[in-house]
Design a protein around this motif. Structure first.
Motif, short mmCIF file in Angstrom:
data_model
loop_
_atom_site.label_atom_id
_atom_site.label_comp_id
_atom_site.label_asym_id
_atom_site.label_seq_id
_atom_site.Cartn_x
_atom_site.Cartn_y
_atom_site.Cartn_z
N LEU A 1 33.59 -36.51 14.40
CA LEU A 1 33.03 -35.78 13.26
C LEU A 1 34.06 -34.79 12.78
N ASP A 2 34.09 -34.56 11.48
CA ASP A 2 35.00 -33.60 10.87
C ASP A 2 36.46 -33.91 11.18
N HIS B 1 24.36 -38.52 15.07
CA HIS B 1 25.77 -38.45 15.45
C HIS B 1 26.21 -39.79 16.05
N ASP B 2 27.46 -40.16 15.81
CA ASP B 2 27.86 -41.53 16.12
C ASP B 2 27.81 -41.85 17.61
N ARG C 1 25.69 -45.03 17.01
CA ARG C 1 26.68 -46.01 16.54
C ARG C 1 26.24 -47.44 16.81
N LYS D 1 22.62 -38.24 5.79
CA LYS D 1 24.05 -38.11 5.51
C LYS D 1 24.89 -38.40 6.74
N LEU D 2 24.45 -37.95 7.90
CA LEU D 2 25.18 -38.24 9.13
C LEU D 2 25.15 -39.73 9.45
N LEU E 1 27.69 -41.66 7.47
CA LEU E 1 29.08 -41.53 7.89
C LEU E 1 29.49 -42.68 8.80
N THR E 2 28.55 -43.19 9.58
CA THR E 2 28.84 -44.28 10.51
C THR E 2 28.43 -45.63 9.95
N SER F 1 29.94 -29.75 11.02
CA SER F 1 29.19 -29.97 9.78
C SER F 1 27.74 -30.34 10.06
N TYR F 2 26.88 -29.90 9.19
CA TYR F 2 25.44 -30.22 9.21
C TYR F 2 24.70 -29.55 10.37
#
Length: 211
Positions: free
Chosen positions: A16-17, A66-67, A71, A92-93, A96-97, A165-166
């Motif tokens: 992340l980030d 979170h990934d 994932r 949104k998270l 990202l993945t 983030s987030y």
């Protein structure tokens, strides 16, 4: 059928980030000898498949997107033909993945699932991420504690990380204070990383610090 809680630790990465870290994640499978649910889908599908075994996988319940927790949810869902459930606050998270791929159903605070003659309740605990949730497994036997699957909201030693983030430190403290510390002291906390703890132990640790 008797309740079973199966556990394994998988190793992989969290990104992340623009930074990537090595992490070890707990995997929890809750059910009986016939049916079960998986809480989070990190790193290693084969390990999760061994925990599920020949049982019917009813759902993949994600604590957040979170990934390192989500994932492999789509691959696991395809392998077992099981739905993925996530709180929409983590859209949104998730993207990202997984981009435009959608999860199957939304989780909301107060949702309840029946598994192995027990009730599993969804508690929305934003802070580590906007859509973070915990799952409270209610005991059906007098004298036995409830069990909380806390994801990355609460660990042995305090709240989950909020430096990226987030995430929001004040919000995660509010979530724990208002929604988790209202639970019985004896409630066992099964975390997303690291060892188990209890609500009472973490309430004591928080006194004089952020509580």
């Amino acid at each position: 059928m008797n309740l079973r809680i199966d556990h394994a630790v998988t190793e992989g990465t969290f990104t992340l980030d623009g930074e990537t870290f090595d992490v070890a994640n707990n995997v929890w499978v809750v059910g009986n000898d016939e049916d079960c649910v998986v809480i989070d889908a990190p790193h290693d599908i084969d390990t999760i498949e061994k925990l599920v075994g020949e049982r019917t996988l009813l759902a993949i319940l994600l604590t957040h997107a979170h990934d390192d927790h989500a994932r492999f949810a789509p691959e696991l869902a395809e392998r077992f033909d099981a739905p993925m459930l996530l709180h929409p606050g983590d859209k949104k998270l998730w993207a990202l993945t997984h981009g435009d791929l959608e999860w199957d159903a939304d989780l909301e605070d107060g949702d309840a699932f029946s598994i192995a003659d027990h009730e599993l309740n969804v508690i929305h605990t934003p802070g580590h991420s906007p859509g973070s949730v915990c799952y409270l497994l209610r005991s059906t036997t007098e004298g036995e504690p409830d069990q909380l699957f806390s994801g990355d909201t609460l660990f042995e030693g305090g709240p989950g990380a909020t430096g990226r983030s987030y995430s929001d430190r004040g919000q995660i403290e509010d979530s724990i204070r208002e929604k988790l510390f209202s639970l019985d002291d004896a409630t066992i906390v099964h975390t997303g990383h690291g060892p188990d703890t209890t609500i009472g132990a973490e309430r004591e640790r928080a006194k004089g610090d952020w509580l």
